[in-house]
Design a protein around this motif. Structure first.
Motif, PDB file in Angstrom:
ATOM      1  N   CYS A 267      17.030 -57.837   3.096  1.00 43.52           N
ATOM      2  CA  CYS A 267      16.486 -57.253   1.887  1.00 43.52           C
ATOM      3  C   CYS A 267      15.266 -56.413   2.236  1.00 43.52           C
ATOM      4  O   CYS A 267      14.511 -56.820   3.100  1.00 43.52           O
ATOM      5  N   PRO A 268      15.005 -55.299   1.600  1.00 36.70           N
ATOM      6  CA  PRO A 268      15.791 -54.660   0.540  1.00 36.70           C
ATOM      7  C   PRO A 268      16.864 -53.718   1.067  1.00 36.70           C
ATOM      8  O   PRO A 268      17.326 -52.872   0.336  1.00 36.70           O
ATOM      9  N   PHE A 269      17.225 -53.872   2.320  1.00 33.65           N
ATOM     10  CA  PHE A 269      18.235 -52.976   2.903  1.00 33.65           C
ATOM     11  C   PHE A 269      19.548 -53.718   3.123  1.00 33.65           C
ATOM     12  O   PHE A 269      20.251 -53.456   4.078  1.00 33.65           O
ATOM     13  N   ASP A 270      19.862 -54.689   2.272  1.00 31.33           N
ATOM     14  CA  ASP A 270      21.062 -55.470   2.532  1.00 31.33           C
ATOM     15  C   ASP A 270      22.289 -54.878   1.846  1.00 31.33           C
ATOM     16  O   ASP A 270      23.142 -55.595   1.356  1.00 31.33           O
ATOM     17  N   LEU A 271      22.367 -53.557   1.833  1.00 32.28           N
ATOM     18  CA  LEU A 271      23.532 -52.928   1.211  1.00 32.28           C
ATOM     19  C   LEU A 271      24.856 -53.310   1.850  1.00 32.28           C
ATOM     20  O   LEU A 271      25.839 -53.441   1.165  1.00 32.28           O
ATOM     21  N   PRO A 272      24.913 -53.491   3.193  1.00 26.95           N
ATOM     22  CA  PRO A 272      26.218 -53.805   3.767  1.00 26.95           C
ATOM     23  C   PRO A 272      26.832 -55.067   3.193  1.00 26.95           C
ATOM     24  O   PRO A 272      28.037 -55.211   3.216  1.00 26.95           O
ATOM     25  N   GLU A 273      26.007 -55.986   2.709  1.00 33.10           N
ATOM     26  CA  GLU A 273      26.599 -57.202   2.181  1.00 33.10           C
ATOM     27  C   GLU A 273      26.241 -57.414   0.717  1.00 33.10           C
ATOM     28  O   GLU A 273      26.296 -58.529   0.228  1.00 33.10           O
ATOM     29  N   ALA A 274      25.879 -56.321   0.050  1.00 32.64           N
ATOM     30  CA  ALA A 274      25.463 -56.406  -1.345  1.00 32.64           C
ATOM     31  C   ALA A 274      26.439 -57.249  -2.156  1.00 32.64           C
ATOM     32  O   ALA A 274      27.562 -56.835  -2.409  1.00 32.64           O
ATOM     33  N   GLU A 275      26.007 -58.429  -2.556  1.00 34.81           N
ATOM     34  CA  GLU A 275      26.921 -59.354  -3.218  1.00 34.81           C
ATOM     35  C   GLU A 275      27.453 -58.775  -4.517  1.00 34.81           C
ATOM     36  O   GLU A 275      28.616 -58.944  -4.849  1.00 34.81           O
ATOM     37  N   SER A 276      26.580 -58.085  -5.240  1.00 37.44           N
ATOM     38  CA  SER A 276      26.988 -57.641  -6.562  1.00 37.44           C
ATOM     39  C   SER A 276      27.926 -56.446  -6.511  1.00 37.44           C
ATOM     40  O   SER A 276      28.604 -56.155  -7.474  1.00 37.44           O
ATOM     41  N   GLU A 277      27.961 -55.754  -5.375  1.00 38.45           N
ATOM     42  CA  GLU A 277      28.830 -54.583  -5.284  1.00 38.45           C
ATOM     43  C   GLU A 277      30.021 -54.833  -4.371  1.00 38.45           C
ATOM     44  O   GLU A 277      31.130 -54.415  -4.652  1.00 38.45           O
ATOM     45  N   LEU A 278      29.782 -55.495  -3.263  1.00 35.14           N
ATOM     46  CA  LEU A 278      30.822 -55.596  -2.233  1.00 35.14           C
ATOM     47  C   LEU A 278      31.229 -57.036  -1.951  1.00 35.14           C
ATOM     48  O   LEU A 278      31.741 -57.333  -0.896  1.00 35.14           O
TER      49      LEU A 278
END
Ligand code: SF4
Ligand code: SF4
Lengths: 387, 196, 168
Positions: free
Chosen positions: A229-240
């Protein structure tokens, strides 16, 4: 390693030389395999507790006194879970990815010195090694995402790879500033350069104008590279769902978690080494007592960096993909390049106060210019009204 | 003052305040640690009915009039009236069963009871391992003291107590009036032996 | 020549062979990464630790990832419908070209004065300082030329991206 070798050699003078050599090899490895995973287990607990406190909750407090046995319970639970491999998955790659993800994290610790002379291998190019090995995790992430045959996994992998590759650049550039100032790539020497001064503290690179900027850049880059966080886009729970580890369960999932935390801690360790003076602090020095104090200093700084990561995780929301990329290329990279020039000023301007003024001024001006240039990306303050 | 990254820094300050504050101010932690800590359930919360007794469990308010048994929509109440050896009704239940797997917590039994005997409980820990017999509440399980009722629903209990007291007083007054009237009648009747 | 050399060579060659024979493109790239790492290990073995690390940083960390990215955007990754024949005419001609290239390269490298400049034997000394000095002293013009080339390429990429943005 050499230090340990000499220590053993002196202590056990009458055993064959090769045993001493093997032991000198094995002790640092055992240290790395023992201490850092233990810190990882502790970190999971501390993180959950701290996040709880940040949200005015208790956090886990049921298993053992104050919940100290929670990591044990978590580990046991995850070991007992069924290991599921999707039918259409690429079995071999799917299996290999979680194994590979732990390796880069552990390799970085080879060059992180924990006390005077106490570094597993004193590579002449230690910093470069740490940064290079860090990028290898991108391959493992990609393998995991691709082998799962899952849209979300693949999207997560794409994001992870793009993010790691993009943030590698400013991170390395921020490291270059330190390399320039220290005049060496060896981590041990870099730490030694930060000794002395007032209480062994005042020479830490973070207390230089360029060092502070480099520190901030490096922390941000480290967070992004270890996908925290705040760069956890690869595992973004709410999106992916879970990103690249959507299709992993049981122990393989645990390996992913471990790899991620180990990588994050490794970045924290490198940050401590490069900017926070490594094991330097009041009282650290050669000799047994000095070494122990030094070790204490290193690990408390590491703990401080980990706490900073947790604090950030508990506070800041996740970035959007375009913001992420824009931030790396339009803010961090120019700032890192400017910072390198600042180190040049620092090196060549002779009276120290002048160097302070010029470097600070240079960095502040560029910071303002970059802020101005990116003004369109800074969001307006929005009022949310619920009717 | 406005500077780049202001929001981020302010956010960090808020979370830091939460973190530190939660160790020093108990009231920041809103979590109720359930099995050890409980909160008083609100007056109007209700789960299943129970039977109120006044002094001792063998003297329940219930007169086994079976009004609630008749009125209960899902028919989950089963009552047997107690009788003495000669078969004379004793105006108290011998068996009083409520099947809480059937009861829908509608409170109709409470509304219809003329003796303020059956009341809604708010005890929510009624889980059992069995599906059938374990969920049938028998007379001993159902009987709870008036003190308990006062404790869980102070306002309503006070109303009921006042009402019962008024009724009892009215009854006593009526009785006294009747006695007085009888005495007056007896006194009014000339030579009728020794007047007491 | 020692055991490590042979083991690393075997792994690297295995990676290279797999990279050209496997049918699945992603597997090919993963094999190629194995090969890259083998080469990096060779550099380490030759005490060229800087080169080895750069090999990992650039080839494993960037080039391979770039190839993977390109492959991820291709439609048919497995390519099972291609011709399956091995050791056919194409294969032999390819091998012949590779062999010729190897022989020529060997001749060129050995006849270059650079070969004699290399530090002989396994001196446990880092090559970073020498490389650095050579780059900014002897080959400064080439270095600057490469820098300009790379900058031009970067700007070109930005221009292409900008055009696409303006079109859409
Ligand atoms: S609450 Fe309703 S369903 Fe339950 S026992 Fe009373 S009348 Fe029957
Ligand atoms: S609880 Fe009330 S209504 Fe039901 S039988 Fe007893 S006295 Fe009658």
């Amino acid at each position: 390693m050499e230090t340990i070798y000499q220590l053993l050699h002196v202590t056990f003078a009458n055993v064959p030389a090769w045993t001493v050599q093997v032991a000198a090899f094995l002790i640092p490895i055992a240290f790395i395999f023992g201490v850092y995973p233990a810190i990882f287990a502790l970190t999971t607990l501390v993180e959950r507790k701290a996040l709880g406190r940040i949200q005015n909750r208790y956090g886990p407090n049921r298993v053992g006194i104050f919940g100290v046995l929670q990591p044990l319970a978590d580990g046991l639970k995850i070991l007992l879970k069924e290991d599921i491999v999707p039918r259409v998955a690429d079995k071999f790659t799917h299996f290999l990815a979680p194994v590979l993800i732990v390796v880069p994290g552990l390799l970085v610790y080879l060059v992180v010195p924990v006390a005077p002379g106490m570094v597993a291998v004193d590579l002449k190019i230690g910093v470069l090694f740490a940064l290079a090995v860090g990028t290898m995790s991108a391959i493992a992430l990609f393998m995991a995402g691709w082998a799962s045959r899952n849209k979300f996994s693949l999207l997560g992998a794409v994001r992870a790879v793009a993010q790691v590759v993009s943030y590698e650049v400013p991170t390395v550039m921020a490291g270059v500033a330190v390399i320039m100032a220290a005049g060496t790539l060896s981590t041990l020497t870099i730490v030694q350069r930060q000794g002395g001064g007032i209480l062994n503290i005042s020479n830490w690179y973070v207390f230089r104008p360029w060092g502070l900027v480099g520190f901030v850049l490096f922390v941000i880059g480290g967070l992004a590279e270890s996908a925290r966080c705040p760069f956890d886009l690869p595992e973004a729970e709410s999106e992916l769902i879970g990103g690249y580890h959507t299709e992993y369960s049981g122990f393989k999932f645990a390996l992913f978690q471990m790899g991620e935390y180990l990588a994050g801690m490794a970045m924290a360790g490198v940050t401590v080494t490069l900017f926070l003076g490594g094991y330097m602090g009041p009282g650290s020095g050669p000799g047994l007592v000095g070494s122990l104090i030094a070790m204490l200093w290193f690990f408390s700084k590491l703990a401080g960096m980990i706490m900073l990561n947790i604090w950030i995780r508990g506070t800041w929301p996740r970035l959007r993909v375009d913001q992420l990329m824009g931030f790396a290329w339009k803010v961090l990279l120019p700032l890192a390049l400017v910072n390198i020039v600042a180190v040049g000023f620092w090196h060549f301007l002779t009276p120290r106060p002048l160097a302070w003024v010029v470097t600070t001024g240079w960095l502040v001006i560029w910071f303002l210019v970059l802020t101005k240039c990116n003004a369109s990306a800074i969001l307006e303050k929005r009022e949310y009204r619920y009717v | 003052m406005n500077y780049p990254g202001k929001g981020l820094v302010e956010g960090l300050a808020v979370t830091a305040r939460n973190f530190v504050g939660s160790y020093f101010y108990k009231d920041r932690l809103t979590t109720v640690q359930y099995p050890e800590e409980r909160i008083q359930t609100p007056e109007n919360s209700r789960t299943f009915p129970f039977l109120v007794f006044d002094e001792s469990p063998d003297k329940p308010r219930c007169t086994a009039c079976k009004i609630c048994e008749v009125e209960c929509p899902p028919k989950c109440i089963y009552i047997v009236m107690d009788r003495d050896d000669k078969g004379k009704p004793l105006q108290r239940p011998k068996a009083f069963d409520i099947d809480i797997s059937v009861c829908m917590q509608c409170q109709i039994c409470v509304e219809v009871c003329p003796f303020e005997s059956i009341k809604m409980d708010n005890d929510y820990e009624k889980s059992k391992y069995g599906r059938f017999n374990d969920l049938v509440q028998r007379l001993p399980d159902l009987l709870k003291s008036n003190d308990y009722y006062r404790q869980i629903k102070p306002v309503k209990a006070a109303e009921v107590d006042a009402k019962l007291k008024a009724e009892a007083e009215a009854k006593a007054a009526k009785k006294a009036a009747a006695v007085a009237a009888a005495a007056a009648k007896a006194a009014a009747t000339p030579p009728a032996g020794s007047a007491t | 020549m020692n055991i490590a050399f042979w083991i690393i060579s075997a792994v690297a060659v295995l990676g290279a062979v797999l990279a050209v024979t496997l049918r699945n493109l992603v597997h090919c790239v993963l094999a190629l990464i194995l090969f890259f790492i083998g080469i990096a290990a060779h550099y380490f073995l030759l005490r060229a630790d800087f080169l080895g690390t750069v090999q990992i940083l650039i080839y494993v960390g960037a080039v391979a990832v770039l190839i993977l990215f390109a492959i991820m955007l291709t439609h048919n990754v497995t390519g099972v419908d291609g011709p399956k024949e091995l050791l056919g005419v194409k294969w032999w001609s390819g091998a012949a070209i590779a062999a010729t290239l190897a022989i020529l390269l060997k001749k060129a490298i050995l006849s270059d004065p650079l070969a004699t400049l290399l530090p002989a034997g396994d001196k446990a000394q880092s090559s970073v300082a020498e490389i650095g000095k050579a780059l900014v002293a002897g080959w400064v013009v080439s270095l600057e030329a490469i820098a300009i080339l790379l900058t031009a390429a970067l700007i070109g990429a930005v221009v292409i991206a900008l055009e696409e943005i303006q079109k859409s």
